[in-house]
Design a protein around this motif. Structure first.
Motif, mmCIF file in Angstrom:
data_model
loop_
_atom_site.group_PDB
_atom_site.id
_atom_site.type_symbol
_atom_site.label_atom_id
_atom_site.label_comp_id
_atom_site.label_asym_id
_atom_site.label_seq_id
_atom_site.Cartn_x
_atom_site.Cartn_y
_atom_site.Cartn_z
ATOM 1 N N LYS A 83 -6.798 -0.717 -3.888
ATOM 2 C CA LYS A 83 -5.789 -0.019 -3.454
ATOM 3 C C LYS A 83 -4.400 -0.441 -4.005
ATOM 4 O O LYS A 83 -4.039 0.710 -3.919
ATOM 5 N N VAL A 84 -4.337 -1.771 -3.899
ATOM 6 C CA VAL A 84 -2.614 -1.979 -4.111
ATOM 7 C C VAL A 84 -2.854 -2.068 -5.623
ATOM 8 O O VAL A 84 -1.892 -1.786 -6.324
ATOM 9 N N MET B 62 0.781 -1.150 0.034
ATOM 10 C CA MET B 62 -0.008 0.140 0.177
ATOM 11 C C MET B 62 0.745 1.008 -0.087
ATOM 12 O O MET B 62 0.921 2.649 -0.220
ATOM 13 N N ASP C 177 -6.595 -6.405 -3.790
ATOM 14 C CA ASP C 177 -7.842 -5.501 -2.994
ATOM 15 C C ASP C 177 -6.848 -4.418 -4.114
ATOM 16 O O ASP C 177 -6.598 -3.848 -4.787
ATOM 17 N N ARG D 184 -2.614 1.478 -6.214
ATOM 18 C CA ARG D 184 -0.729 2.195 -6.043
ATOM 19 C C ARG D 184 0.255 1.543 -7.171
ATOM 20 O O ARG D 184 0.990 2.416 -7.407
#
Length: 103
Positions: free
Chosen positions: A91-92, A31, A89, A95
């Motif tokens: 969000k990963v 993250m 995820d 990123r």
């Protein structure tokens, strides 16, 4: 290794005070990874795992192989045990795309 904990409360009884501590799961290092971290954590030598896991370029269904390799590299570097779900995820993925200049 330090273990993050969540202080759940204090118990007082019998003349003594006890802290109730609940261990928490360490944060996912992907993250906050920078480009060098991603290059260290996400293998490229047999197959482009970043593209397979985070860009959907997985024509041969290699996500699980890449996930195992990445989980191992993260564990070696940080001592943190991730799961395949941690790698899925959104969000990963976001990123990765941002840091690696794919977005």
């Amino acid at each position: 290794m330090l273990v993050p904990v969540l202080l759940a409360g204090m118990v007082v009884g019998g003349g003594a005070t006890y802290m109730v501590v609940v261990p928490t799961r360490p944060a996912n290092p992907l993250m906050t990874a920078n480009a060098a971290d991603f290059k260290a954590f996400v293998p490229y030598y047999f197959e482009p795992c970043g593209e397979i896991m985070f860009e959907g370029k997985d024509p041969r269904g290699r996500f699980d192989d890449c996930a195992r390799q990445t989980i191992t590299q993260v564990r070696i570097a940080t001592g943190i045990d991730l799961t395949a779900e941690d790698l899925r995820d959104p969000k990963v993925k976001s990123r990765w795309l941002s840091v690696m200049g794919k977005k």
